[in-house]
Design a protein around this motif. Structure first.
Motif, short mmCIF file in Angstrom:
data_model
loop_
_atom_site.label_atom_id
_atom_site.label_comp_id
_atom_site.label_asym_id
_atom_site.label_seq_id
_atom_site.Cartn_x
_atom_site.Cartn_y
_atom_site.Cartn_z
N LEU A 1 -20.85 -9.30 -35.92
CA LEU A 1 -21.33 -10.54 -35.32
C LEU A 1 -20.18 -11.35 -34.75
CD1 LEU A 1 -23.84 -12.36 -34.86
CD2 LEU A 1 -23.34 -13.40 -37.08
N ALA A 2 -19.08 -11.46 -35.51
CA ALA A 2 -17.91 -12.19 -35.02
C ALA A 2 -17.31 -11.50 -33.79
CB ALA A 2 -16.87 -12.30 -36.13
N ALA A 3 -17.28 -10.18 -33.78
CA ALA A 3 -16.75 -9.47 -32.62
C ALA A 3 -17.62 -9.69 -31.39
CB ALA A 3 -16.67 -7.97 -32.94
N THR A 4 -18.94 -9.74 -31.58
CA THR A 4 -19.84 -10.01 -30.46
C THR A 4 -19.65 -11.41 -29.92
OG1 THR A 4 -21.45 -8.50 -31.46
CG2 THR A 4 -22.25 -9.97 -29.72
N VAL A 5 -19.50 -12.39 -30.82
CA VAL A 5 -19.24 -13.77 -30.39
C VAL A 5 -17.95 -13.85 -29.60
CG1 VAL A 5 -18.74 -16.10 -31.19
CG2 VAL A 5 -20.56 -14.79 -32.27
N ASN A 6 -16.90 -13.20 -30.10
CA ASN A 6 -15.61 -13.23 -29.41
C ASN A 6 -15.70 -12.59 -28.03
OD1 ASN A 6 -12.57 -13.53 -29.44
ND2 ASN A 6 -12.75 -11.31 -29.26
N PHE A 7 -16.40 -11.47 -27.94
CA PHE A 7 -16.53 -10.79 -26.65
C PHE A 7 -17.34 -11.62 -25.66
CE2 PHE A 7 -18.60 -7.78 -23.75
CZ PHE A 7 -17.49 -7.14 -23.23
N SER A 8 -18.37 -12.31 -26.15
CA SER A 8 -19.20 -13.11 -25.25
C SER A 8 -18.46 -14.31 -24.68
CB SER A 8 -20.45 -13.60 -25.99
OG SER A 8 -20.10 -14.55 -27.00
N LEU A 9 -17.34 -14.69 -25.31
CA LEU A 9 -16.55 -15.84 -24.83
C LEU A 9 -15.40 -15.42 -23.93
CD1 LEU A 9 -16.32 -17.85 -28.19
CD2 LEU A 9 -17.88 -18.26 -26.28
N ARG A 10 -15.27 -14.13 -23.59
CA ARG A 10 -14.13 -13.62 -22.83
C ARG A 10 -14.48 -13.26 -21.39
NH1 ARG A 10 -9.47 -14.81 -25.63
NH2 ARG A 10 -9.88 -14.55 -27.86
N ALA B 1 -21.78 -7.02 -18.34
CA ALA B 1 -20.96 -6.71 -19.51
C ALA B 1 -21.01 -7.80 -20.57
CB ALA B 1 -19.51 -6.48 -19.07
N TYR B 2 -20.73 -9.04 -20.16
CA TYR B 2 -20.60 -10.13 -21.13
C TYR B 2 -21.94 -10.82 -21.42
CZ TYR B 2 -15.64 -9.55 -20.12
OH TYR B 2 -14.39 -9.02 -19.97
N GLN B 3 -22.83 -10.87 -20.45
CA GLN B 3 -24.11 -11.55 -20.66
C GLN B 3 -24.95 -10.93 -21.78
OE1 GLN B 3 -22.69 -10.97 -17.83
NE2 GLN B 3 -23.06 -12.55 -16.30
N PRO B 4 -24.99 -9.59 -21.92
CA PRO B 4 -25.76 -9.04 -23.05
C PRO B 4 -25.25 -9.49 -24.41
CG PRO B 4 -25.35 -7.35 -21.41
CD PRO B 4 -24.55 -8.54 -21.00
N ALA B 5 -23.93 -9.63 -24.55
CA ALA B 5 -23.38 -10.13 -25.82
C ALA B 5 -23.83 -11.56 -26.07
CB ALA B 5 -21.86 -10.04 -25.80
N ALA B 6 -23.81 -12.38 -25.01
CA ALA B 6 -24.30 -13.76 -25.15
C ALA B 6 -25.78 -13.79 -25.49
CB ALA B 6 -24.03 -14.53 -23.86
N LEU B 7 -26.54 -12.90 -24.86
CA LEU B 7 -27.97 -12.82 -25.16
C LEU B 7 -28.21 -12.42 -26.62
CD1 LEU B 7 -29.51 -11.11 -22.00
CD2 LEU B 7 -30.15 -13.32 -22.95
N ALA B 8 -27.43 -11.49 -27.12
CA ALA B 8 -27.60 -11.06 -28.51
C ALA B 8 -27.32 -12.21 -29.48
CB ALA B 8 -26.67 -9.89 -28.81
N ILE B 9 -26.29 -12.99 -29.21
CA ILE B 9 -25.98 -14.12 -30.08
C ILE B 9 -27.06 -15.19 -29.99
CG2 ILE B 9 -24.31 -15.97 -30.52
CD1 ILE B 9 -23.44 -13.15 -31.36
N MET B 10 -27.55 -15.47 -28.78
CA MET B 10 -28.60 -16.47 -28.62
C MET B 10 -29.90 -16.00 -29.28
SD MET B 10 -28.10 -18.23 -24.90
CE MET B 10 -27.96 -16.73 -23.96
N ALA B 11 -30.20 -14.71 -29.19
CA ALA B 11 -31.39 -14.18 -29.86
C ALA B 11 -31.25 -14.32 -31.37
CB ALA B 11 -31.60 -12.72 -29.47
N PHE B 12 -30.06 -14.06 -31.88
CA PHE B 12 -29.81 -14.22 -33.31
C PHE B 12 -30.02 -15.67 -33.73
CE2 PHE B 12 -26.86 -15.18 -36.79
CZ PHE B 12 -27.22 -14.22 -37.73
N ALA B 13 -29.44 -16.60 -32.97
CA ALA B 13 -29.59 -18.02 -33.31
C ALA B 13 -31.04 -18.48 -33.16
CB ALA B 13 -28.67 -18.85 -32.41
N PHE B 14 -31.72 -18.01 -32.12
CA PHE B 14 -33.11 -18.41 -31.90
C PHE B 14 -34.01 -17.89 -33.02
CE2 PHE B 14 -37.31 -17.48 -29.99
CZ PHE B 14 -37.68 -18.77 -29.63
N THR B 15 -33.77 -16.67 -33.46
CA THR B 15 -34.56 -16.10 -34.54
C THR B 15 -34.39 -16.89 -35.82
OG1 THR B 15 -34.37 -13.89 -33.57
CG2 THR B 15 -35.01 -14.01 -35.88
N TRP B 16 -33.16 -17.23 -36.16
CA TRP B 16 -32.92 -17.98 -37.38
C TRP B 16 -33.45 -19.41 -37.28
CZ3 TRP B 16 -31.62 -16.67 -42.17
CH2 TRP B 16 -31.14 -15.39 -42.38
N ALA B 17 -33.39 -19.99 -36.09
CA ALA B 17 -33.95 -21.34 -35.92
C ALA B 17 -35.46 -21.32 -36.11
CB ALA B 17 -33.59 -21.88 -34.54
#
Length: 269
Positions: free
Chosen positions: A23-32, A227-243
């Motif tokens: 999860l941390a690696a995905t967050v880092n990649f989505s910010l690059r 490349a980077y948008q799917p990582a951002a989508l995965a993090i947003m989906a994770f946050a949306f699911t938990w919310a």
């Protein structure tokens, strides 16, 4: 003095790392997305896409519909089997595990074959019918988790005594289920609802083969094009699911008449 549980702590840390490091690696990649800098460009690019909110809303509504349908099917079934037909419990447990055995691709092709153009009930010929098939597919996929959670909740309460007490006060069997059994297994239903929502939100096979504008196929398509948008989508989906899970848990644990506004008023100074 009690010894420090070194082995148990090590296992817990390893399990936590198994989930948190990717999860941390995905967050880092989505910010690059901006070379050499940390930025939110990938997230901004996702939000600029009008399709994102529409597919996310569609998947959320379909998931909530699957949760409602699953609860309406599983709770009365588990209640009746435990109360009147205990000998059928092995059969119902086996049937509830069938979605883990049958691949989703087989399930959806069966839907298309049964409810296609040559069927008496051609659900795939209309958008509403196809959406109904999608919700049914989500419900079937989550059936093992919903049934197991509700059945364990039934085991924790004395449904026979509750039923006798309700019937002695003049309640019908339907009213007993709606006003006595449902509230007593509410936490178990929510446990199944969490798993149902997580499974349904990212489901790909049934959704894509039914050609529905949901989040799973959209995420796969973005992964093929960017490349980077799917990582951002995965993090947003994770946050949306938990919310959504937190909101469902909040409203499930509120007493009757206690909504969100009274809670906010009490918290405000």
């Amino acid at each position: 003095m009690r010894r420090f549980p070194l082995f148990a702590s090590l296992v817990a840390l390893l399990c936590a790392a198994f989930f948190l490091v990717p999860l941390a690696a995905t967050v880092n990649f989505s910010l690059r997305m901006r070379r050499g800098e940390i930025s939110l460009d990938a997230y901004a690019s996702v939000f600029r896409d009008d399709t994102f909110l529409s597919v996310l809303g569609f998947s959320a509504l379909a998931s909530l519909a699957a949760i409602a349908l699953g609860a309406l099917l599983v709770v009365p079934t588990a209640y009746w089997v435990r109360l009147r037909l205990p000998g059928l419990r092995p059969l119902t447990e086996f049937l509830s595990l069938m979605p883990l055995i049958i691949p989703p691709v087989v399930l959806v092709f069966g839907y298309v074959r049964i409810y296609g153009t040559a069927s008496v009930l051609p659900l795939t010929m209309s958008e509403a019918g196809t959406n109904l098939l999608l919700v049914i597919g989500y419900t079937v996929l989550s059936l093992p988790y919903m049934y197991r959670a509700v059945d364990n909740g039934m085991a924790a309460i004395d449904i026979a005594t509750l039923t006798e007490a309700a019937e002695s006060l003049g309640a019908s069997r339907l009213r007993t289920i709606a006003t006595v059994i449902f509230p007593n297994v509410r936490s178990a239903i929510m446990s199944g609802a969490f798993l149902t929502f997580s499974i349904s939100l990212g489901e790909f096979v049934i959704t894509s083969l039914l050609n529905r504008p949901a989040f799973g196929p959209y995420l796969v398509q973005m992964g093929q094009d960017y490349a980077y948008q799917p990582a951002a989508l995965a993090i947003m989906a994770f946050a949306f699911t938990w919310a959504c899970m937190a909101l469902m848990d909040f409203f499930a644990t509120r007493k009757p008449g206690q909504g969100l506004l009274p809670f906010l008023r009490r918290k405000s100074p």
